[in-house]
Structure formats: C-alpha cells, structure tokens
Design an enzyme around this catalytic site. Structure first.
Site, short mmCIF file in Angstrom:
data_model
loop_
_atom_site.label_atom_id
_atom_site.label_comp_id
_atom_site.label_asym_id
_atom_site.label_seq_id
_atom_site.Cartn_x
_atom_site.Cartn_y
_atom_site.Cartn_z
N GLU A 140 -9.72 64.79 1.32
CA GLU A 140 -9.66 65.44 0.01
C GLU A 140 -8.25 65.79 -0.45
O GLU A 140 -7.89 66.96 -0.60
CB GLU A 140 -10.53 66.71 0.03
CG GLU A 140 -12.00 66.38 0.18
CD GLU A 140 -12.90 67.61 0.04
OE1 GLU A 140 -12.41 68.73 0.21
OE2 GLU A 140 -14.08 67.42 -0.23
N GLU A 296 -19.47 62.82 1.71
CA GLU A 296 -20.05 64.11 2.11
C GLU A 296 -21.02 64.50 1.01
O GLU A 296 -20.71 64.32 -0.17
CB GLU A 296 -18.97 65.21 2.20
CG GLU A 296 -17.91 64.94 3.23
CD GLU A 296 -16.87 66.06 3.29
OE1 GLU A 296 -17.06 67.14 2.69
OE2 GLU A 296 -15.84 65.84 3.95
C1 GAL Z 1 -15.40 69.51 1.82
C2 GAL Z 1 -14.51 69.15 2.99
C3 GAL Z 1 -15.25 69.28 4.29
C4 GAL Z 1 -15.93 70.60 4.36
C5 GAL Z 1 -16.85 70.72 3.18
C6 GAL Z 1 -17.63 72.02 3.20
O1 GAL Z 1 -14.68 69.79 0.67
O2 GAL Z 1 -14.05 67.83 2.89
O3 GAL Z 1 -14.36 69.13 5.37
O4 GAL Z 1 -14.97 71.60 4.38
O5 GAL Z 1 -16.11 70.66 2.01
O6 GAL Z 1 -16.83 73.10 2.97
#
Ligand code: GAL
Ligand code: ZN
Length: 657
Positions: A140, A296
C-alpha cells in the site's frame, strides 16, 4: 480464491492444519511475507529464508500457490538504527519513528540499497520454486511527503530534469509573486513548514515528484524481480481512493493492479458503501484498463487503532466478493485467514476468530469458494462490459486539494455523485485517467477538468465529432497543467467545444440554490454556480434564485455526430438520474429499467455470451426485474423475469448476445 497468511505469527504445527483446511475449503492461493523483514534478515546480511521455505513447502504439498510480498514496508530495527536516513522526515523536520510501518523514505540511499539486496536474495531464492507464482512489491504505497536531505536533493534533480533551468521554473511557477524567484538551485527546497499559502504550481510539482519517488523505488524492485523471475507476475496492492499518489504511473510497469478493498459494514453506510465500492473497483479496472486482483478484502469486523466496526452482515462477505468479480477482479485474496492474537491488528478480524473455531463467516467463505471455483472456468477470460467513461486524474485531485474551491466542494465527491447515478441506472462505466484515449465511448463524463491543456480539449472534441456525448462540469478549463490560470473565458480551452462561456461565477458553497429545466422540473443545487453565456449552445436549465435568477445554468450543443453538455452547478442526484437517462436513451446505451436502491448490476462478456451479475448490497430483501427468463449460474435453473433477492443476495445469469 486466496487468503493472506502470516506463517511467522504462528507455530509450525498450525501451518499444516491451516494449509489442510485451506485446501478443503477451496483456497488455492496465499500471500505471505510482506512485513517479515526482521525474520528474513534478522541481522545485516544474515538472511534466513528456511522458515519461509518450510511454510511454502507446506502450501505446495496442498497444491496451494504462493504470492510473496517484498518486505520493504517494514525496515527492521537494526537497519533503522544503523542508518537513520531510512526514516522519512516531516515538514517540520521530525522523523517518522519506527514501530508502525511505512517508515521508509523512498529516496534514502540506505533504504534503496538494503531493499535491493533483500529483494535480490528473495528473487534468486524463489525464482524456480514450483509453488511461487508472483510478487507483490511492498504494501500500500502512498506519498511520504518527505523532507529529508535525500528528498531535497532528488527534488532539485527532478526539477532540473523537468525544466532545464531556474528561469524556466521561475516562469512556469510564477515565482515573481511574493518575491519567490530562485537565483540558485540550493534555494529550492521541498515545501518545508507545510503551509497551504505556498505557490500552487510548486506544491503540485512536489506531489508529482513524490509520485515519481515511489515509482522509482518500486521500479528498483521490479527490475530485480523481472531479471530473476521472468515467469512470475509482479503487482502491487493499492490502498483505495481518493489518492494523491498517481496509481496510473505506479502500475505502468506492473502486470496488473491489485486492490485492498474494505467495504464499510455499518448499517447506515450499507447502501453508500456499495456505490463508493463500485467506483473504487471501476477506478482499479481503469488503472491498466484490464482485469485486476483483490489482494485483501473484508473477512470480519475491522478495528484496532479505531473502535471496531460492525461485523459483516450475513451474506456481505460473499456479495462483495461477487461485486469485485463482476467489475473485473480475476482473483480474490481475503485478509486474513486468521485473526492475529499478537501485535497491532488483533481486532482486524480474519475468517477464523481467536477462538480457533471456524464460525458463521468462515462457512459463508467456504460457500463462496465453492461457487467461485465451480464458475471460474466459465467466467475466466471474460471482461467487463462498460458503456461509458468517467474521467479521473490524480493531478486534479491534488490540485483541488492544494486549493479547495469552496466550502463543501470536493473533487472525489463529484466522481461519486456521477458514478452513483450511472450505477443506479445499471450502467457500468470505465473510470479512467483523463489522459487516456477515449475513442469508442458513446458517453464520456468529465468531472471538473480543472487543469486542462489544448491536447485534452482537442481529443475530447474529436471524440464528440465522432459521436460521443460529452458531459463537462463546472471548474473545468481553469488552469494549465502547471496549475496556472488560463487568461481566457471559462471553460478555457474547452470553451469552443462547450459552445458556452462563463460570464461570472458565484462559489455558493453550502448555500442551497435551485435550477429549473426545460421540462419545468426544479432541482436544488449548491457548491458552485457558473452563470453561463451560451455561444451556440442551447440552454437546458436556468437558475431560479439570487441575482442570477433566469440565467443559464446548463447547456447542450451538437457537434459533429455528438453532443456536449456543460453543467455549471452541482445539483442533487435526481438531476443526474434524469439527465443521464435521457443521454443514454439518445446514445443507445443499454440499461435495465430501474434498479432498487443498493442493487447493482454488471456484465462480463466472453465471445457472444454475457454474464450478468445482480447483487443486492443491502440489508433488505429486494425484488429486481431483469426483463426476461435466463439460466442462473448459481442456482442451475431458469430465473426471471423477476428476481427475489435476500439481503446481500446475488444472482448470475447467462445471456446470449
Ligand atoms: C490494509 C493493510 C494490511 C492490514 C489491513 C487491515 O490496509 O495492507 O496489512 O493492515 O489493512 O488493517
Ligand atoms: Zn526522504
């Protein structure tokens, strides 16, 4: 179907059990390692990949493929300690301390050196592993707004590449204002102090420089991965929108874009979250104008550094997964397999809770895996059918961020407004960079082209002459790409195409005004009122009040085979629904007759077959008419012409073209 997994957080015995359950559930992919630097290189030069080898072998034995994240988002303590220049420095020269993540300056020579070293080691080590299929660079990315010495040096170099001379910079930025002229290179710094009063041309170039710093940092890694792993894909998991970092540039040399997608779970946001999510997905597909991955996505109640959100309502995890696929996702990786018992994200829940007992959400995920796996061959290779283009630009977002135009007016909210109206009408739009070739689109919505150059105006004119309907809106053609105002009647270079000019404007902000259209309907409007002077265009809406009552608020003109609308104000949503309905009817764009609030459709096509996805992204049962009887891929029977969708119910029907 995949999951994010952190082997370094669990006992080894758990890896076997997890991999086994993953296979049983239908998971065929894991992403690992993206924050594991301190385990991969516990001390300088002392690499230890044996634990990752073991974990990957465990997955391999279950037939699960692996995406490795490079760990450069989390430089370990030994590195920070030895080379403090790794840390980004803010506008008042305070370092961003370690302890969280993202504590790495993209221009720091030590950071670059150690990042290249570990990525090279990893790439060489895993290039031939049969389970490893690709890489995610870092995690990110966003702009650091770093003010360290290296960034200052690189900023000057960047400017010298772009402008060649100090005179050219002084001229392009207009530094004569407030005696800001530069007479030697070392007078130029990053925008120290961080105030908004600074020269807007300078601030915009700094943002562009910051994007290029991220791109360069990523490219160092991409080059290494390409060299050693030519068979593997390389991607990056972007963090949502709106975003200052230019994702178009970031993803240029990647194989595909990946998105981290977390829909809002609260009941009040249930409907709006689906619409802003649709925009995010269409933006992501627009980055490379091709399918993408979800790296994700939501698996349980999010929370941790903020109080927890509601748990995903039954059906939400599955419905949002299908929404992603319907708008162009070719893989779904859920964050995360397990909820972490340790560390900062203990309450950002995974599919399995701390209880270690797979529950309701896991069961829903299992069903989703079964469905997606069953349909993946049928849907594989299909592409999203879009019927309109909405233009977007990180430059515009940044320029408006540097100079908010009026209380209550936000560039990204405009995109949401127009995109939501399209989505409600069942029209899927490609949301693409404003610099893209727009040939072929019958409908182009161009929200606030604040920065416009002649080539953009010319390209839009060609599209219209060839038959497109173009919709321009207030605050277009205000400045050139250097963030300097055009000295000609608004909308500047777009005035000819629009066939109208702005005689005067009133930044009305949150004051509510009204317009009336030709049909006699009135709509509220706010934020901005361009008082138009049509020059060849026909007026389609007039202001109802204030000193400009009776003056033109919106116009349309024919040009070649197409049409150009200019909308001088920001109206309530129903105005756009009415207008777009008329535009799509004239432009011959397909749509369903009326979708209930919160129900979305999208179509993926493959050859002559169309797959229409219908998703109820609400907590209520909804009846949707799909205009005929079709065979359902999920239910394996004929459905329609009416669908009765449960809360978060999904249907996929097959149609022949
Ligand atoms: C995303 C990040 C993950 C985890 C997730 C939940 O933005 O890439 O590593 O932190 O949020 O907080
Ligand atoms: Zn820096």
């Amino acid at each position: 179907m995949g999951v994010d997994y952190y082997p370094e957080h669990w006992e080894r015995t758990m890896w076997e059990q997890d991999a086994n359950l993953m296979r049983e559930t239908g998971v065929s992919l894991v992403r690992v390692a993206e924050f594991a630097w301190s385990r991969l290189e516990p001390e300088e030069g002392g690499y230890d990949f044996s634990w990752l080898d073991d974990a990957i072998d465990v997955f391999d034995r279950q037939g699960i493929k692996v995406v490795i994240g490079t760990p450069t988002c989390t430089p370990p303590n030994w590195l920070v300690n030895r080379f403090p220049d790794v840390l980004p420095v803010d506008a008042v020269l305070h370092p961003r301390y370690p302890g969280i993540r993202g504590h790495r300056c993209y221009n720091s020579p030590s950071m670059r050196l150690y990042a290249e070293r570990i990525v090279e080691k990893l790439a060489r080590h895993y290039s031939n592993h049969p389970a490893v299929i690709g890489w995610q660079v870092d995690n990110e990315f966003s702009l650091n707004e770093c003010h360290c010495e290296s960034c200052n040096k690189q900023f000057r170099r960047w400017l010298s590449n772009k402008y060649g001379s100090l005179d050219a910079i002084n001229e392009a930025w207009g530094t004569v204002v407030w005696s800001g002229e530069y007479s030697s290179w070392d007078q130029i710094t990053t925008p120290l102090g961080g105030t908004a009063y600074k020269n807007p041309s300078y601030l915009l170039d700094y943002k562009r420089f910051e994007t290029d710093s991220v791109v360069e940092f990523q490219q160092l890694q991409v080059n290494i991965l390409r060299r050693y792993c030519p068979e593997h894909f390389v991607t990056h998991n972007i963090w949502s929108y709106p975003m200052s970092l230019d994702y178009y540039k970031l993803c240029e040399t990647l194989d595909f874009a990946s998105l981290d997608y977390y829909p809002n779970t609260s009941p009040e946001k249930a409907v709006s979250s689906g619409y802003s999510g649709a925009l995010t997905l269409d933006l992501t597909r627009g980055i490379k104008r091709s399918p993408f991955w979800i790296m994700e996505t939501i698996s349980g109640p999010p929370g941790c550094w903020f109080p927890m959100w509601r748990t995903p309502h039954p059906g939400l995890i599955r419905a949002y997964a299908w929404q992603c696929i319907s708008r162009g996702a070719d893989a779904l990786v859920h964050f995360r397999w397990r909820s972490a018992p340790i560390g900062a994200e203990q309450f950002w829940h995974g599919l399995i809770d701390h209880s270690n007992v797979p529950g309701r959400r896991f069961e829903e995920y299992r069903v989703l895996c079964e469905e997606v796996n069953r349909l993946s061959e049928v849907l594989g290779g299909s592409v999203v059918l879009s019927e309109a283009a909405v233009l977007h630009s990180h430059d515009l977002y940044n320029a408006f961020g540097i100079q908010p135009q009026v209380e209550g007016m936000h560039y990204f909210d405009h995109l949401k407004l127009y995109h939501r109206a399209l989505t409600k009408l069942g029209i899927v739009a490609d949301v693409v960079n404003m610099t893209e070739d727009l040939g072929g689109y019958r409908m182009i919505i161009a929200p606030s082209l604040f920065l416009t150059d002649q080539s953009l105006a010319d390209h839009l004119e060609t599209c219209v002459k060839n038959g497109a309907t173009l919709i321009l809106t207030a605050r277009s053609g205000v400045k050139n790409m250097n963030n300097v105002c055009w000295m000609s009647p608004l909308p500047g270079p777009l005035a000819d195409v629009a066939g109208t000019t702005v005689a005067e404007y009133d930044p009305v902000g949150n004051d509510i005004h009204a317009i009336r259209t030709k049909s006699g309907k009135t709509y509220s409007c706010s934020q901005w009122c361009d008082i138009l002077e049509p020059a060849g265009a026909e007026t389609i809406a007039w202001y109802e009040d204030d000193f400009f009552a009776g003056k033109a608020a919106a116009t349309v003109r024919e040009l070649g085979k197409g049409k150009v609308y200019y909308l001088g104000t920001i109206a309530e949503e129903s105005f756009y629904l009415d207008l777009f309905r008329e535009v799509v009817r004239e432009a011959g764009v397909n749509r369903l007759p009326g979708l209930p609030e919160g129900v979305q459709i999208s179509v993926r096509s493959k050859g002559t077959t169309l797959y229409m996805f219908i998703m109820n992204l609400t907590r209520k049962r909804q009846i949707v008419s799909i205009g005929g009887e079709f065979s359902s891929l999920l239910l394996r029977k004929t459905v329609g012409p009416e669908l009765d969708l449960d809360p978060y119910g999904v249907e996929i029907v097959k149609m022949e073209q």
